[in-house]
Structure formats: C-alpha cells, structure tokens
Scaffold this motif. Sequence first.
Motif, PDB file in Angstrom:
ATOM      1  N   CYS A 102       0.839  -1.197   0.000  1.00  0.00           N
ATOM      2  CA  CYS A 102       0.000   0.000   0.000  1.00  0.00           C
ATOM      3  C   CYS A 102       0.871   1.244   0.000  1.00  0.00           C
ATOM      4  O   CYS A 102       1.885   1.293   0.704  1.00  0.00           O
ATOM      5  CB  CYS A 102      -0.921   0.032   1.217  1.00  0.00           C
ATOM      6  N   ARG A 103       0.469   2.233  -0.769  1.00  0.00           N
ATOM      7  CA  ARG A 103       1.172   3.524  -0.794  1.00  0.00           C
ATOM      8  C   ARG A 103       1.125   4.178   0.573  1.00  0.00           C
ATOM      9  O   ARG A 103       2.074   4.748   1.048  1.00  0.00           O
ATOM     10  CB  ARG A 103       0.470   4.454  -1.741  1.00  0.00           C
ATOM     11  N   ARG A 104      -0.050   4.121   1.164  1.00  0.00           N
ATOM     12  CA  ARG A 104      -0.283   4.565   2.535  1.00  0.00           C
ATOM     13  C   ARG A 104      -0.978   3.411   3.232  1.00  0.00           C
ATOM     14  O   ARG A 104      -1.324   2.432   2.611  1.00  0.00           O
ATOM     15  CB  ARG A 104      -1.135   5.827   2.572  1.00  0.00           C
ATOM     16  N   ILE A 105      -1.236   3.540   4.506  1.00  0.00           N
ATOM     17  CA  ILE A 105      -1.737   2.424   5.310  1.00  0.00           C
ATOM     18  C   ILE A 105      -2.975   1.760   4.696  1.00  0.00           C
ATOM     19  O   ILE A 105      -3.145   0.566   4.785  1.00  0.00           O
ATOM     20  CB  ILE A 105      -1.970   2.855   6.777  1.00  0.00           C
ATOM     21  N   ALA A 106      -3.845   2.494   4.053  1.00  0.00           N
ATOM     22  CA  ALA A 106      -5.057   1.888   3.490  1.00  0.00           C
ATOM     23  C   ALA A 106      -5.416   2.499   2.139  1.00  0.00           C
ATOM     24  O   ALA A 106      -6.582   2.550   1.772  1.00  0.00           O
ATOM     25  CB  ALA A 106      -6.216   2.056   4.460  1.00  0.00           C
ATOM     26  N   GLU A 107      -4.419   2.942   1.382  1.00  0.00           N
ATOM     27  CA  GLU A 107      -4.683   3.565   0.089  1.00  0.00           C
ATOM     28  C   GLU A 107      -3.761   2.992  -0.980  1.00  0.00           C
ATOM     29  O   GLU A 107      -2.621   2.665  -0.709  1.00  0.00           O
ATOM     30  CB  GLU A 107      -4.455   5.076   0.164  1.00  0.00           C
ATOM     31  N   ASN A 108      -4.295   2.908  -2.198  1.00  0.00           N
ATOM     32  CA  ASN A 108      -3.514   2.456  -3.354  1.00  0.00           C
ATOM     33  C   ASN A 108      -2.831   1.116  -3.088  1.00  0.00           C
ATOM     34  O   ASN A 108      -1.619   0.986  -3.233  1.00  0.00           O
ATOM     35  CB  ASN A 108      -2.479   3.495  -3.767  1.00  0.00           C
ATOM     36  N   CYS A 109      -3.616   0.111  -2.699  1.00  0.00           N
ATOM     37  CA  CYS A 109      -3.061  -1.203  -2.362  1.00  0.00           C
ATOM     38  C   CYS A 109      -3.078  -2.130  -3.575  1.00  0.00           C
ATOM     39  O   CYS A 109      -3.964  -2.049  -4.427  1.00  0.00           O
ATOM     40  CB  CYS A 109      -3.874  -1.831  -1.228  1.00  0.00           C
ATOM     41  N   THR A 110      -2.083  -3.009  -3.617  1.00  0.00           N
ATOM     42  CA  THR A 110      -2.014  -4.050  -4.637  1.00  0.00           C
ATOM     43  C   THR A 110      -1.753  -5.392  -3.957  1.00  0.00           C
ATOM     44  O   THR A 110      -1.211  -5.443  -2.857  1.00  0.00           O
ATOM     45  CB  THR A 110      -0.895  -3.782  -5.668  1.00  0.00           C
ATOM     46  N   LEU A 111      -2.124  -6.476  -4.648  1.00  0.00           N
ATOM     47  CA  LEU A 111      -1.929  -7.833  -4.142  1.00  0.00           C
ATOM     48  C   LEU A 111      -1.038  -8.610  -5.088  1.00  0.00           C
ATOM     49  O   LEU A 111      -1.222  -8.561  -6.310  1.00  0.00           O
ATOM     50  CB  LEU A 111      -3.286  -8.549  -4.024  1.00  0.00           C
ATOM     51  N   SER A 112      -0.068  -9.319  -4.527  1.00  0.00           N
ATOM     52  CA  SER A 112       0.793 -10.207  -5.309  1.00  0.00           C
ATOM     53  C   SER A 112       0.777 -11.591  -4.668  1.00  0.00           C
ATOM     54  O   SER A 112       1.139 -11.738  -3.505  1.00  0.00           O
ATOM     55  CB  SER A 112       2.225  -9.678  -5.363  1.00  0.00           C
ATOM     56  N   LEU A 113       0.310 -12.579  -5.420  1.00  0.00           N
ATOM     57  CA  LEU A 113       0.368 -13.997  -5.046  1.00  0.00           C
ATOM     58  C   LEU A 113       0.960 -14.703  -6.260  1.00  0.00           C
ATOM     59  O   LEU A 113       0.239 -15.093  -7.185  1.00  0.00           O
ATOM     60  CB  LEU A 113      -1.026 -14.547  -4.712  1.00  0.00           C
ATOM     61  N   LEU A 114       2.264 -14.825  -6.291  1.00  0.00           N
ATOM     62  CA  LEU A 114       2.951 -15.285  -7.492  1.00  0.00           C
ATOM     63  C   LEU A 114       2.565 -16.705  -7.894  1.00  0.00           C
ATOM     64  O   LEU A 114       2.514 -17.014  -9.088  1.00  0.00           O
ATOM     65  CB  LEU A 114       4.463 -15.154  -7.306  1.00  0.00           C
ATOM     66  N   ASP A 115       2.280 -17.593  -6.916  1.00  0.00           N
ATOM     67  CA  ASP A 115       1.890 -18.955  -7.248  1.00  0.00           C
ATOM     68  C   ASP A 115       0.554 -19.004  -7.994  1.00  0.00           C
ATOM     69  O   ASP A 115       0.238 -19.997  -8.644  1.00  0.00           O
ATOM     70  CB  ASP A 115       1.786 -19.820  -5.987  1.00  0.00           C
ATOM     71  N   LEU A 116      -0.235 -17.941  -7.888  1.00  0.00           N
ATOM     72  CA  LEU A 116      -1.522 -17.862  -8.587  1.00  0.00           C
ATOM     73  C   LEU A 116      -1.438 -16.916  -9.785  1.00  0.00           C
ATOM     74  O   LEU A 116      -2.456 -16.524 -10.350  1.00  0.00           O
ATOM     75  CB  LEU A 116      -2.627 -17.392  -7.628  1.00  0.00           C
ATOM     76  N   ASP A 117      -0.218 -16.558 -10.161  1.00  0.00           N
ATOM     77  CA  ASP A 117       0.041 -15.654 -11.279  1.00  0.00           C
ATOM     78  C   ASP A 117      -0.658 -14.302 -11.089  1.00  0.00           C
ATOM     79  O   ASP A 117      -1.194 -13.730 -12.031  1.00  0.00           O
ATOM     80  CB  ASP A 117      -0.372 -16.300 -12.607  1.00  0.00           C
ATOM     81  N   MET A 118      -0.653 -13.822  -9.860  1.00  0.00           N
ATOM     82  CA  MET A 118      -1.228 -12.518  -9.539  1.00  0.00           C
ATOM     83  C   MET A 118      -0.069 -11.598  -9.146  1.00  0.00           C
ATOM     84  O   MET A 118       0.585 -11.831  -8.136  1.00  0.00           O
ATOM     85  CB  MET A 118      -2.240 -12.634  -8.397  1.00  0.00           C
ATOM     86  N   ARG A 119       0.164 -10.581  -9.951  1.00  0.00           N
ATOM     87  CA  ARG A 119       1.259  -9.644  -9.698  1.00  0.00           C
ATOM     88  C   ARG A 119       0.718  -8.223  -9.655  1.00  0.00           C
ATOM     89  O   ARG A 119       0.212  -7.717 -10.647  1.00  0.00           O
ATOM     90  CB  ARG A 119       2.309  -9.742 -10.799  1.00  0.00           C
ATOM     91  N   ARG A 120       0.822  -7.625  -8.484  1.00  0.00           N
ATOM     92  CA  ARG A 120       0.393  -6.237  -8.271  1.00  0.00           C
ATOM     93  C   ARG A 120      -1.004  -5.957  -8.823  1.00  0.00           C
ATOM     94  O   ARG A 120      -1.213  -5.010  -9.565  1.00  0.00           O
ATOM     95  CB  ARG A 120       1.413  -5.276  -8.846  1.00  0.00           C
ATOM     96  N   ILE A 121      -1.937  -6.796  -8.412  1.00  0.00           N
ATOM     97  CA  ILE A 121      -3.345  -6.628  -8.777  1.00  0.00           C
ATOM     98  C   ILE A 121      -3.913  -5.481  -7.929  1.00  0.00           C
ATOM     99  O   ILE A 121      -3.850  -5.542  -6.706  1.00  0.00           O
ATOM    100  CB  ILE A 121      -4.140  -7.931  -8.498  1.00  0.00           C
ATOM    101  N   PRO A 122      -4.456  -4.443  -8.550  1.00  0.00           N
ATOM    102  CA  PRO A 122      -5.032  -3.345  -7.761  1.00  0.00           C
ATOM    103  C   PRO A 122      -6.198  -3.837  -6.895  1.00  0.00           C
ATOM    104  O   PRO A 122      -7.039  -4.613  -7.346  1.00  0.00           O
ATOM    105  CB  PRO A 122      -5.531  -2.356  -8.818  1.00  0.00           C
TER     106      PRO A 122
END
Length: 121
Positions: free
Chosen positions: A76-96
């Motif tokens: 997250c850019r800040r504590i609860a803003e502009n967050c992304t998720l990365s789970l590489l085993d599921l081919d998820m990279r910086r999903i907004p």
Amino acid sequence: MAVGALLALRPPTIRSYDDQVAYALRARRIAYQEIRFGEMYPDRVNRQYGEYVGPVTIAVYVTLSDGRDVAGWVECRRIAENCTLSLLDLDMRRIPLPEFSRQRAWPWMEWLERTVADLWN
C-alpha cells in the motif's frame, strides 16, 4: 426478492485487508478456505506514524479450497490507500485492490453481506 436484488447490485463493503484480498480472489473465481496476515513492514527510510503511515508491505497467506497454501504480499502507498496484491503462485502480480469503504453500514447488513459472501465461497 427486492432486498436480494439490491444486495446483488450494491458494491461490496471493504473494511479491511481481509476484505480486499477476498474480493480479489472472488473476482478471479479462486476458491479459498482462509486468509491470514503476517508482519507489516513500513518503509524504514520515510517512516510516518498514524493514519498516513506508508508505504507498507503486509505478508499474506491464503489456504486454497484444495488445501494448498500460497504466500504473497499486499503493498500500500499509505496504510489503506492504493493497495495491490501479489500472489505469485496464482500468477497474480500487483493486482489493484479496491479502496476501503467510507460509509458505515448497519450491523445487520454487515452480517447479511458476510453470510452471502460465505455462501458464494
């Protein structure tokens, strides 16, 4: 029936990182059993305190419906803003991830939303 239709059209309430990760997994039709979080790592160089701390990285662990565990992180850019998720085993990279909801829902509505989400998963 009308209440069900309104709930189906209403965007989900996002109040936590757990809600954000669950939303991303459901959007990709990935069935899971549990979401857990580990350490939160704030940026050590530009460390701020309070509501505007950032950027942060949070370790996330997901147990899939088949029993497999996958690990990744929420950034997250800040504590609860502009967050992304990365789970590489599921081919998820910086999903907004969706922003946290600002409105307050009634407790019975929160219960109903959780129940519907549990049935969906």
